[in-house]
Design a protein around this motif. Structure first.
Motif, mmCIF file in Angstrom:
data_model
loop_
_atom_site.group_PDB
_atom_site.id
_atom_site.type_symbol
_atom_site.label_atom_id
_atom_site.label_comp_id
_atom_site.label_asym_id
_atom_site.label_seq_id
_atom_site.Cartn_x
_atom_site.Cartn_y
_atom_site.Cartn_z
ATOM 1 N N THR A 1 120.888 47.836 -41.602
ATOM 2 C CA THR A 1 119.693 47.749 -42.793
ATOM 3 C C THR A 1 118.659 46.631 -42.788
ATOM 4 O OG1 THR A 1 120.827 47.030 -44.590
ATOM 5 C CG2 THR A 1 120.987 49.400 -44.331
ATOM 6 N N SER B 1 117.414 53.752 -42.053
ATOM 7 C CA SER B 1 116.404 53.500 -42.907
ATOM 8 C C SER B 1 115.966 54.755 -43.212
ATOM 9 C CB SER B 1 115.114 52.604 -42.333
ATOM 10 O OG SER B 1 113.989 52.879 -43.383
ATOM 11 N N ALA B 2 115.740 55.072 -44.639
ATOM 12 C CA ALA B 2 115.418 56.330 -44.949
ATOM 13 C C ALA B 2 113.912 56.469 -45.272
ATOM 14 C CB ALA B 2 116.387 57.027 -46.004
ATOM 15 N N ALA B 3 113.079 55.840 -44.606
ATOM 16 C CA ALA B 3 111.600 55.857 -45.003
ATOM 17 C C ALA B 3 111.036 57.216 -44.813
ATOM 18 C CB ALA B 3 110.968 54.768 -43.862
ATOM 19 N N SER B 4 111.570 57.911 -44.127
ATOM 20 C CA SER B 4 110.862 59.467 -43.923
ATOM 21 C C SER B 4 111.814 60.367 -44.852
ATOM 22 C CB SER B 4 111.188 60.016 -42.415
ATOM 23 O OG SER B 4 112.579 60.042 -42.272
ATOM 24 N N ARG C 1 115.272 60.674 -45.566
ATOM 25 C CA ARG C 1 116.752 60.591 -45.214
ATOM 26 C C ARG C 1 116.968 60.144 -43.584
ATOM 27 N NH1 ARG C 1 119.574 65.238 -42.513
ATOM 28 N NH2 ARG C 1 121.164 64.721 -43.854
ATOM 29 N N GLN D 1 119.402 58.004 -48.052
ATOM 30 C CA GLN D 1 118.433 58.829 -48.662
ATOM 31 C C GLN D 1 117.433 58.071 -49.409
ATOM 32 O OE1 GLN D 1 120.124 62.080 -51.127
ATOM 33 N NE2 GLN D 1 118.111 62.337 -52.063
ATOM 34 N N ALA D 2 116.136 58.289 -49.377
ATOM 35 C CA ALA D 2 115.385 57.346 -49.940
ATOM 36 C C ALA D 2 115.162 57.375 -51.379
ATOM 37 C CB ALA D 2 113.855 57.685 -49.126
ATOM 38 N N SER D 3 114.576 56.461 -52.093
ATOM 39 C CA SER D 3 114.311 56.385 -53.402
ATOM 40 C C SER D 3 113.435 57.409 -53.797
ATOM 41 C CB SER D 3 113.754 54.985 -53.702
ATOM 42 O OG SER D 3 113.455 55.098 -55.163
ATOM 43 N N THR E 1 113.880 60.665 -54.268
ATOM 44 C CA THR E 1 113.984 61.951 -53.528
ATOM 45 C C THR E 1 115.051 62.876 -53.813
ATOM 46 O OG1 THR E 1 115.210 60.856 -51.664
ATOM 47 C CG2 THR E 1 112.978 60.973 -51.483
ATOM 48 N N TYR F 1 115.935 52.186 -55.130
ATOM 49 C CA TYR F 1 116.226 51.743 -53.656
ATOM 50 C C TYR F 1 116.810 52.779 -53.037
ATOM 51 C CZ TYR F 1 120.492 50.939 -56.644
ATOM 52 O OH TYR F 1 121.451 51.301 -57.806
ATOM 53 N N GLU F 2 117.274 52.791 -51.663
ATOM 54 C CA GLU F 2 117.755 53.756 -50.925
ATOM 55 C C GLU F 2 119.350 54.004 -51.254
ATOM 56 O OE1 GLU F 2 117.142 52.893 -46.867
ATOM 57 O OE2 GLU F 2 115.014 53.415 -46.820
#
Length: 313
Positions: A24, A32-35, A37, A93-95, A97, A160-161
């Motif tokens: 990370t 990274s879950a920028a998209s 997941r 999983q992104a924040s 979401t 946070y993720e």
């Protein structure tokens, strides 16, 4: 039985987080879950691969990925689970979401399988929500069982993720012992389907089970839902059981090979799968040779008899 159950295995959360920090951190983090997941595979079963027409592929083995080799404590956690591994991955999983409703086919004890989760980075506002239940938070560092074959969503309302280790294993008595006593009877036989041990083939090198027959194409689709054994079955393929260099094989069509495990008395299961489906070669005095295809769901069993077309001479 509750939709989520903490098992009697917990882990050092600092060591888990130290491992995944390698994935990370840095300018281009792998996890990274920028998209929304992101998944990093750690251990997976080998899929059927056919290099060229007419070249056999094999199904039924598994291996760790390069990512797992760099995560020593995660590897130790996976090795501590008393059940054969079918797959493992890190899921970020992104924040803010919520993943759409989904279900995982046949991932419960009645099919001889279990889907487990080990939360590593999470918070009280990260939850699993089943269609008919209350939101449930899975605390970090604890191994959780869930009824993930039922529709559910996962939400992350933390700033946070969220990162979970998602694990698929075959169901065993040793794993069932990790359930709380009040839930254990729901995953024990006959409601749960335990993995039977592999039995040796005849020691003299003979292989009395080789034969040819027709098999429903759906029989080797391990995630097929509903009734897959119909008589007569509309879609079928030529099948052959024979002994390969590494053990018994089920060959379907021109070259797709499935490794088999012998369970005794001529009964085999697809390697890497549970006892949810097996095939048994029956050769007995005063009985027409045949193959019994079996599909199980907890205490329920459905069998289909298929006549043998040819015994190798």
């Amino acid at each position: 039985m509750p939709k989520t159950i903490p098992l009697r295995l917990d882990y050092d959360i600092r060591r888990l987080r130290a491992d995944i920090e390698l994935l990370t951190s840095g300018p281009r983090p792998v996890l990274s879950a920028a998209s929304g997941r992101r998944v990093v595979p750690l251990w997976r079963q080998t899929t059927v691969e056919v290099a060229a027409p007419g070249v056999p592929g094999k199904c039924g083995s598994g291996q760790e990925t390069e990512w797992l080799r760099g995560l020593p404590y995660v590897a130790e956690a996976l090795a501590s689970i008393p059940a054969p591994l079918r797959g493992a991955r890190l899921l970020a999983q992104a924040s803010q979401t919520s993943l759409r409703p989904h279900r995982i086919a046949k991932c419960g004890p009645r099919w001889g399988l279990c889907r487990l989760r080990l939360p590593i980075i999470t918070g009280p506002r990260a939850e699993v929500v089943f269609a008919d239940g209350e939101p449930q938070h899975l605390t970090a560092g604890v191994l959780w069982f869930g009824s993930f074959w039922e529709p559910h969503i996962t939400t992350n309302n933390e700033p946070y993720e969220q990162i979970h280790l998602v694990i698929d294993v075959l169901h065993t008595p040793e794993l069932a012992q990790l359930f709380p006593p009040d839930a254990r009877r729901q995953v024990w036989e006959p409601l749960g389907l335990f993995l039977r041990p592999v039995r040796p083939l005849p020691p003299d090198g003979a292989f009395p089970y080789g034969c040819r027959f027709r098999i429903p194409e759906s029989f080797t689709n391990r995630e097929a839902l509903g009734e897959i054994l119909h008589d007569p079955f509309p879609d079928s393929a030529d099948a052959r059981i024979h002994l390969g260099p590494d053990g018994p094989l089920l060959t379907i069509g021109p070259g797709i090979e499935h490794a088999l495990d012998h369970l005794g008395d001529g009964e085999f299961r697809l390697r890497g799968w549970s006892d949810e489906r097996t095939l048994q070669i029956v050769r007995a005095d005063r009985v027409q040779p045949h193959v019994l295809l079996r599909v199980r769901n907890g205490p329920h069993e459905h069998a289909l008899r298929v006549e043998v077309g040819e015994w190798p001479r």
